[in-house]
Design a protein around this motif. Structure first.
Motif, PDB file in Angstrom:
ATOM      1  N   GLY A 271      97.337   1.135  38.690  1.00 35.13           N
ATOM      2  CA  GLY A 271      97.398   2.108  39.771  1.00 35.13           C
ATOM      3  C   GLY A 271      96.169   2.089  40.656  1.00 35.13           C
ATOM      4  N   CYS A 272      95.518   0.951  40.759  1.00 32.17           N
ATOM      5  CA  CYS A 272      94.278   0.829  41.528  1.00 32.17           C
ATOM      6  C   CYS A 272      94.569   0.365  42.954  1.00 32.17           C
ATOM      7  CB  CYS A 272      93.337  -0.151  40.837  1.00 32.17           C
ATOM      8  SG  CYS A 272      92.800   0.410  39.206  1.00 32.17           S
ATOM      9  N   THR A 273      94.320   1.253  43.917  1.00 29.01           N
ATOM     10  CA  THR A 273      94.665   0.957  45.307  1.00 29.01           C
ATOM     11  C   THR A 273      93.461   1.059  46.240  1.00 29.01           C
ATOM     12  OG1 THR A 273      95.277   3.277  45.677  1.00 29.01           O
ATOM     13  CG2 THR A 273      97.028   1.761  44.970  1.00 29.01           C
ATOM     14  N   TYR A 274      92.252   1.128  45.702  1.00 28.64           N
ATOM     15  CA  TYR A 274      91.053   1.254  46.537  1.00 28.64           C
ATOM     16  C   TYR A 274      90.964   0.089  47.523  1.00 28.64           C
ATOM     17  CZ  TYR A 274      86.132   1.086  47.870  1.00 28.64           C
ATOM     18  OH  TYR A 274      84.959   1.018  48.578  1.00 28.64           O
ATOM     19  N   GLY A 275      90.809   0.412  48.796  1.00 26.72           N
ATOM     20  CA  GLY A 275      90.662  -0.600  49.828  1.00 26.72           C
ATOM     21  C   GLY A 275      91.960  -1.157  50.374  1.00 26.72           C
ATOM     22  N   LEU A 276      93.090  -0.730  49.830  1.00 26.13           N
ATOM     23  CA  LEU A 276      94.383  -1.234  50.293  1.00 26.13           C
ATOM     24  C   LEU A 276      94.948  -0.323  51.371  1.00 26.13           C
ATOM     25  CD1 LEU A 276      96.033  -2.182  46.867  1.00 26.13           C
ATOM     26  CD2 LEU A 276      94.636  -3.625  48.362  1.00 26.13           C
ATOM     27  N   SER A 301      94.483   6.971  41.587  1.00 28.20           N
ATOM     28  CA  SER A 301      93.711   5.749  41.798  1.00 28.20           C
ATOM     29  C   SER A 301      92.209   6.009  41.821  1.00 28.20           C
ATOM     30  CB  SER A 301      94.130   5.084  43.114  1.00 28.20           C
ATOM     31  OG  SER A 301      93.384   3.911  43.347  1.00 28.20           O
ATOM     32  N   THR A 302      91.791   7.112  42.423  1.00 21.89           N
ATOM     33  CA  THR A 302      90.358   7.427  42.507  1.00 21.89           C
ATOM     34  C   THR A 302      89.764   7.660  41.133  1.00 21.89           C
ATOM     35  OG1 THR A 302      90.662   8.428  44.696  1.00 21.89           O
ATOM     36  CG2 THR A 302      88.648   8.992  43.497  1.00 21.89           C
ATOM     37  N   GLU A 303      90.494   8.406  40.300  1.00 24.22           N
ATOM     38  CA  GLU A 303      90.010   8.665  38.945  1.00 24.22           C
ATOM     39  C   GLU A 303      89.934   7.362  38.144  1.00 24.22           C
ATOM     40  OE1 GLU A 303      92.486  11.568  37.131  1.00 24.22           O
ATOM     41  OE2 GLU A 303      91.808  13.230  38.408  1.00 24.22           O
ATOM     42  N   GLN A 304      90.924   6.513  38.319  1.00 23.94           N
ATOM     43  CA  GLN A 304      90.922   5.227  37.617  1.00 23.94           C
ATOM     44  C   GLN A 304      89.678   4.419  37.960  1.00 23.94           C
ATOM     45  OE1 GLN A 304      93.140   5.295  35.016  1.00 23.94           O
ATOM     46  NE2 GLN A 304      94.018   3.335  35.615  1.00 23.94           N
ATOM     47  N   ARG A 305      89.381   4.371  39.250  1.00 22.40           N
ATOM     48  CA  ARG A 305      88.234   3.576  39.709  1.00 22.40           C
ATOM     49  C   ARG A 305      86.918   4.176  39.225  1.00 22.40           C
ATOM     50  NH1 ARG A 305      85.021   3.461  44.449  1.00 22.40           N
ATOM     51  NH2 ARG A 305      84.192   1.369  44.879  1.00 22.40           N
ATOM     52  N   CYS A 310      89.502  -0.025  36.894  1.00 24.56           N
ATOM     53  CA  CYS A 310      90.083  -0.894  37.919  1.00 24.56           C
ATOM     54  C   CYS A 310      89.367  -2.239  37.975  1.00 24.56           C
ATOM     55  CB  CYS A 310      89.986  -0.241  39.298  1.00 24.56           C
ATOM     56  SG  CYS A 310      91.043   1.201  39.513  1.00 24.56           S
ATOM     57  N   PRO A 311      90.102  -3.309  38.250  1.00 23.39           N
ATOM     58  CA  PRO A 311      89.432  -4.597  38.472  1.00 23.39           C
ATOM     59  C   PRO A 311      88.520  -4.503  39.695  1.00 23.39           C
ATOM     60  CG  PRO A 311      91.826  -4.863  38.262  1.00 23.39           C
ATOM     61  CD  PRO A 311      91.572  -3.407  38.411  1.00 23.39           C
ATOM     62  N   LEU A 312      87.403  -5.204  39.667  1.00 28.06           N
ATOM     63  CA  LEU A 312      86.559  -5.263  40.852  1.00 28.06           C
ATOM     64  C   LEU A 312      87.307  -5.950  41.978  1.00 28.06           C
ATOM     65  CD1 LEU A 312      83.095  -6.352  39.338  1.00 28.06           C
ATOM     66  CD2 LEU A 312      83.907  -4.035  39.846  1.00 28.06           C
ATOM     67  N   THR A 313      87.080  -5.510  43.214  1.00 26.54           N
ATOM     68  CA  THR A 313      87.679  -6.177  44.369  1.00 26.54           C
ATOM     69  C   THR A 313      86.916  -7.478  44.632  1.00 26.54           C
ATOM     70  OG1 THR A 313      86.229  -5.171  46.027  1.00 26.54           O
ATOM     71  CG2 THR A 313      88.185  -3.903  45.348  1.00 26.54           C
ATOM     72  N   PRO A 314      87.509  -8.423  45.367  1.00 24.19           N
ATOM     73  CA  PRO A 314      86.779  -9.650  45.703  1.00 24.19           C
ATOM     74  C   PRO A 314      85.441  -9.380  46.389  1.00 24.19           C
ATOM     75  CG  PRO A 314      89.102  -9.911  46.202  1.00 24.19           C
ATOM     76  CD  PRO A 314      88.910  -8.473  45.823  1.00 24.19           C
ATOM     77  N   LYS A 315      85.411  -8.409  47.296  1.00 25.01           N
ATOM     78  CA  LYS A 315      84.154  -8.074  47.972  1.00 25.01           C
ATOM     79  C   LYS A 315      83.124  -7.566  46.976  1.00 25.01           C
ATOM     80  CE  LYS A 315      82.153  -5.125  51.583  1.00 25.01           C
ATOM     81  NZ  LYS A 315      82.433  -4.103  52.631  1.00 25.01           N
ATOM     82  N   GLU A 316      83.539  -6.704  46.056  1.00 24.12           N
ATOM     83  CA  GLU A 316      82.622  -6.165  45.062  1.00 24.12           C
ATOM     84  C   GLU A 316      82.079  -7.258  44.159  1.00 24.12           C
ATOM     85  OE1 GLU A 316      84.573  -1.655  44.686  1.00 24.12           O
ATOM     86  OE2 GLU A 316      85.200  -3.261  43.333  1.00 24.12           O
ATOM     87  N   VAL A 317      82.933  -8.222  43.802  1.00 22.73           N
ATOM     88  CA  VAL A 317      82.485  -9.347  42.982  1.00 22.73           C
ATOM     89  C   VAL A 317      81.421 -10.151  43.722  1.00 22.73           C
ATOM     90  CG1 VAL A 317      83.173 -11.548  41.964  1.00 22.73           C
ATOM     91  CG2 VAL A 317      84.601  -9.535  41.621  1.00 22.73           C
ATOM     92  N   VAL A 425      80.657   1.001  40.306  1.00 22.87           N
ATOM     93  CA  VAL A 425      81.359   1.816  41.296  1.00 22.87           C
ATOM     94  C   VAL A 425      80.410   2.823  41.942  1.00 22.87           C
ATOM     95  CG1 VAL A 425      83.065   3.679  41.527  1.00 22.87           C
ATOM     96  CG2 VAL A 425      83.701   1.553  40.394  1.00 22.87           C
ATOM     97  N   VAL A 426      79.528   3.402  41.151  1.00 21.79           N
ATOM     98  CA  VAL A 426      78.551   4.358  41.688  1.00 21.79           C
ATOM     99  C   VAL A 426      77.678   3.683  42.749  1.00 21.79           C
ATOM    100  CG1 VAL A 426      76.583   5.829  41.113  1.00 21.79           C
ATOM    101  CG2 VAL A 426      78.532   5.689  39.544  1.00 21.79           C
ATOM    102  N   LEU A 427      77.227   2.467  42.460  1.00 27.88           N
ATOM    103  CA  LEU A 427      76.370   1.742  43.409  1.00 27.88           C
ATOM    104  C   LEU A 427      77.152   1.330  44.651  1.00 27.88           C
ATOM    105  CD1 LEU A 427      74.330  -0.540  40.962  1.00 27.88           C
ATOM    106  CD2 LEU A 427      73.736   1.705  41.868  1.00 27.88           C
ATOM    107  N   PHE A 428      78.388   0.855  44.453  1.00 32.92           N
ATOM    108  CA  PHE A 428      79.204   0.430  45.601  1.00 32.92           C
ATOM    109  C   PHE A 428      79.508   1.601  46.526  1.00 32.92           C
ATOM    110  CE2 PHE A 428      80.965  -3.083  42.644  1.00 32.92           C
ATOM    111  CZ  PHE A 428      79.923  -3.928  42.981  1.00 32.92           C
ATOM    112  N   ASP A 429      79.764   2.761  45.941  1.00 34.78           N
ATOM    113  CA  ASP A 429      80.027   3.951  46.761  1.00 34.78           C
ATOM    114  C   ASP A 429      78.786   4.344  47.557  1.00 34.78           C
ATOM    115  OD1 ASP A 429      82.637   4.103  45.974  1.00 34.78           O
ATOM    116  OD2 ASP A 429      82.340   5.689  44.488  1.00 34.78           O
ATOM    117  N   LYS A 430      77.617   4.191  46.968  1.00 31.89           N
ATOM    118  CA  LYS A 430      76.379   4.494  47.695  1.00 31.89           C
ATOM    119  C   LYS A 430      76.186   3.535  48.864  1.00 31.89           C
ATOM    120  CE  LYS A 430      73.703   6.754  44.045  1.00 31.89           C
ATOM    121  NZ  LYS A 430      72.456   6.713  43.233  1.00 31.89           N
ATOM    122  N   ILE A 431      76.581   2.288  48.679  1.00 28.52           N
ATOM    123  CA  ILE A 431      76.507   1.320  49.777  1.00 28.52           C
ATOM    124  C   ILE A 431      77.454   1.742  50.897  1.00 28.52           C
ATOM    125  CG2 ILE A 431      76.988  -1.061  50.447  1.00 28.52           C
ATOM    126  CD1 ILE A 431      76.088  -1.923  47.669  1.00 28.52           C
TER     127      ILE A 431
END
Length: 498
Positions: A271-276, A301-305, A310-317, A425-431
């Motif tokens: 159920g991970c839809t972040y960025g979609l 989805s937000t709680e999952q992330r 949730c799997p990391l997105t390609p950008k996050e990787v 996720v905490v760091l990515f959200d800060k970015i």
């Protein structure tokens, strides 16, 4: 200004300045100031050059060790030989037939569980049938994926394995039995006493997670390892092409195998839809609603992330690997199926790491044709390349990630970097919020966060705190993810140090 030179008794030249006007004195001061600035600038440039020379001579060696070093086995080595108490196998006239479920690695570990179960239940194992109804809809047989004769031969001292039931038993009644998940050896011993009285054949419709991770006899644990790491070899076509692809990757130097689980089935399941976008989100929801055996239908989805599910997105990787210090020239092999969203979501990762390759990048179309309609065989190639990589990075802890990590531990604790998704996720959200920028600070945070997540020797994790009953078994670390200590041995000092 006039300068006069006179000599003293020591014959040393003495410079006398005679100032002719105030304007000239200003000029002298400016000249002296300029000279001082020029001197300081020159010294700074020399210092910077020296720093660069020093950096180029010492820094890369340290960086190489941090990035690629896999000498973390500390004296540990595989140990799968039976103990002295282990008895030779017998020829039993009772049989277990199995239908292995799931994808490649779910089937592989399930098959090895069934080898151990057959041993406990004093039964002959019939070569398992593979799952043809999974997400991949693959029609491959056991012999298409695995070296069947070698599997049978290599297990001769452990379990009798046959290709099919004897003709006289083909129409005999079978006990259809769903074995309990994460069951103990005593469960199967008790079952044997009851079931063999009435039946000569047991059929098992599901093979995954049929054995406990812990508290099994040491020889059963070692048998599971012999079955997975020795007996269950891939078929010749897969082995041959897999080795070729590894050699081609190595011709460019060291490489990372990235298991980017940013695939439609995984995003829908979690159920991970972040960025979609809305269309893509709805597409995943419909798939989840229509997949009967997926129990969770409504997922936040937000709680999952935020919980790291949730799997990391390609950008996050891309941000993750760059922050760890891997240069843009690094070769990265994508051990994945079709990425959801295709090239659109890969653009940022490819921008950071242009040497991003897939099977069809390093293999010819002729080489891949035989695997074109067989996703499980194709996944076997990914598995081989991942096990042999210099560094393995999974974006999600699924069956493939766990199996690869386990074998890499077995082979000498090769570097496997497991992303701390919840912390990242905490760091990515800060970015995203502008509170943190990519650079030295982010590098420091991510490097420290993963200092102890590189596949170094450690004992297998038990169940999560507070878990009771059978639910605690579900939270234990998989035996196949970390077969220590039963199948990995070391000297006394190495064991005491972990």
């Amino acid at each position: 200004m006039h300068m006069e030179i006179s000599r003293s008794s020591s014959s040393s030249p003495v410079f006398h300045f005679r100032v002719s006007s105030p304007s000239i004195s200003v000029y002298v001061l400016l000249l002296l100031g300029f000279s001082a600035v020029l001197f300081l600038f020159s010294q700074r440039q020399i210092s910077e050059v020296d720093d660069k020379v020093l950096f180029s001579e010492t820094r890369p060696a340290i960086l190489e060790e941090q990035l690629w070093d896999s000498s973390s086995a500390h004296g540990f080595h595989p140990c799968v030989k039976p103990t002295r108490k282990y008895e030779a196998t017998h020829t039993w006239d009772r049989y277990i037939t199995v239908k292995s479920n799931g994808g490649l690695n779910q089937m592989r570990t399930g098959i090895c569980d069934m080898v151990a179960v057959a041993r406990i239940m004093n039964a002959t194992l019939v070569i398992p049938q593979l799952d043809r109804r999974s997400f991949w809809q693959d029609s491959s047989t056991f012999a298409d994926i695995f070296d069947e004769p070698y599997f049978i031969q290599s297990l001769q001292g452990d379990v009798r394995v046959v290709r099919q039931l004897p003709k006289e038993l083909e129409s005999a009644p079978r006990a259809r039995k769903h074995f309990t998940s994460w069951a103990s050896a005593s469960y199967y011993e008790d079952l044997s006493q009851r079931i063999w009285k009435d039946y000569q054949v047991i059929h098992v419709p599901k093979s995954d997670s049929r054995l406990a991770n812990n508290d099994l006899p040491i020889d059963i644990q070692k048998l599971r390892c012999r079955a997975l790491y020795k007996a269950l070899q891939f078929s010749s076509p897969i082995e041959e092409l897999g080795k070729k692809l590894v050699e081609r990757l190595r011709s460019h130097g060291r490489y990372i195998a990235l298991h980017l689980r940013y695939e439609k089935d995984m995003l829908s399941f979690t159920g991970c839809t972040y960025g979609l976008n809305e269309v893509e989100t709805e597409e995943l929801r419909i798939m989840r609603e229509n997949t009967n055996h997926w129990k969770m239908k409504k997922i936040n989805s937000t709680e999952q992330r935020n919980e790291g599910f949730c799997p990391l997105t390609p950008k996050e990787v891309g941000i993750f690997l760059q922050s760890l210090g891997y240069p843009s020239s690094t070769w990265i092999y994508m051990a994945s199926g079709e990425i959801f969203g295709g090239q659109t979501y890969l653009e940022d990762l490819r921008f950071r790491f242009p040497n991003l390759v897939f099977k069809d990048t390093i293999a010819t179309s002729e080489e891949l044709n035989k695997f074109a309609s067989h996703a499980t065989q194709s996944a076997a190639l990914d598995y081989m390349i991942s096990v042999e990589s210099d560094v393995f990075v999974p974006s999600y802890s699924g069956n493939m990630a766990r199996a690869v990590e386990g074998q890499r531990r077995f082979l000498g604790h090769r570097t496997t970097i497991s992303p701390d998704r919840k912390g990242l996720v905490v760091l990515f959200d800060k970015i995203d919020n502008g509170e943190l920028q990519e650079g030295p600070k982010l590098t420091e945070l991510i490097t420290q966060m993963h200092k102890f997540r590189r596949g170094a020797p450690r004992k297998r994790y038990g169940s999560l705190p507070g878990m009771k009953g059978r639910n605690r078994l579900r939270t234990e670390e998989s035996f196949y993810e970390n077969p220590f200590p039963e199948c990995i041995c070391g000297n006394k000092n190495s064991v005491n140090n972990i």
